[in-house]
Write a protein that holds these residues in place. Structure first.
Motif, PDB file in Angstrom:
ATOM      1  N   ALA A  50       0.937  -1.201   0.002  1.00 51.22           N
ATOM      2  CA  ALA A  50      -0.102  -0.081  -0.008  1.00 51.22           C
ATOM      3  C   ALA A  50       0.878   1.356   0.080  1.00 51.22           C
ATOM      4  CB  ALA A  50      -0.899  -0.032   1.241  1.00 51.22           C
ATOM      5  N   ASN A  51       1.862   1.118   0.857  1.00 53.50           N
ATOM      6  CA  ASN A  51       2.911   2.342   0.760  1.00 53.50           C
ATOM      7  C   ASN A  51       3.603   2.660  -0.377  1.00 53.50           C
ATOM      8  OD1 ASN A  51       1.990   2.823   3.513  1.00 53.50           O
ATOM      9  ND2 ASN A  51       3.989   2.010   4.305  1.00 53.50           N
ATOM     10  N   SER A  52       3.990   1.428  -1.263  1.00 47.99           N
ATOM     11  CA  SER A  52       4.574   1.576  -2.300  1.00 47.99           C
ATOM     12  C   SER A  52       3.507   1.921  -3.456  1.00 47.99           C
ATOM     13  CB  SER A  52       4.946   0.173  -2.812  1.00 47.99           C
ATOM     14  OG  SER A  52       5.588   0.310  -3.990  1.00 47.99           O
ATOM     15  N   GLU A  53       2.443   1.863  -3.270  1.00 49.56           N
ATOM     16  CA  GLU A  53       1.307   2.232  -4.378  1.00 49.56           C
ATOM     17  C   GLU A  53       1.245   3.820  -3.958  1.00 49.56           C
ATOM     18  OE1 GLU A  53      -1.856  -0.069  -3.952  1.00 49.56           O
ATOM     19  OE2 GLU A  53      -1.203  -1.711  -4.890  1.00 49.56           O
ATOM     20  N   ALA A  54       1.214   4.174  -2.857  1.00 47.87           N
ATOM     21  CA  ALA A  54       0.900   5.643  -2.557  1.00 47.87           C
ATOM     22  C   ALA A  54       2.083   6.381  -2.777  1.00 47.87           C
ATOM     23  CB  ALA A  54       0.633   5.742  -1.051  1.00 47.87           C
ATOM     24  N   LEU A  55       3.213   5.776  -2.603  1.00 44.99           N
ATOM     25  CA  LEU A  55       4.510   6.718  -3.207  1.00 44.99           C
ATOM     26  C   LEU A  55       4.678   6.773  -4.539  1.00 44.99           C
ATOM     27  CD1 LEU A  55       7.482   7.892  -2.295  1.00 44.99           C
ATOM     28  CD2 LEU A  55       8.321   5.640  -2.295  1.00 44.99           C
TER      29      LEU A  55
END
Length: 86
Positions: A28-33
């Motif tokens: 999820a953090n990777s997608e947000a980044l």
């Protein structure tokens, strides 16, 4: 002995659950980044276009100002010539 095995199995399941949760959070953090990176790239591109247009407007306004000053100087010169010739 089976209670120890059951206890260890429970600990393994708990650690596996925590690891799965961490992996999901990482994704999820990777997608947000990635989304943030795309937005930053878009903003940078728009800022570059804005800067170029601002330079063009600045040049156009400078030329307009110079034309106005030249016209004003010409009018003053004509008035001075009219006054001198009388």
């Amino acid at each position: 002995m089976s209670t120890k095995v059951a206890s260890l199995q429970k600990q393994v399941e708990d650690v596996t659950a925590v690891m799965n949760s961490n992996v999901n959070q990482l994704v999820a953090n990777s997608e947000a980044l990635n989304s943030l990176k795309d937005n930053a790239n878009s903003l940078e591109s728009k800022a570059n276009v804005f800067n170029q247009k601002a330079k063009n407007v600045r040049k156009a306004m400078w030329w307009k100002d110079m034309k106005m000053k030249a016209i004003l100087a010409g009018v003053v010169l004509v008035i001075i010539l009219i006054i001198i010739r009388k």
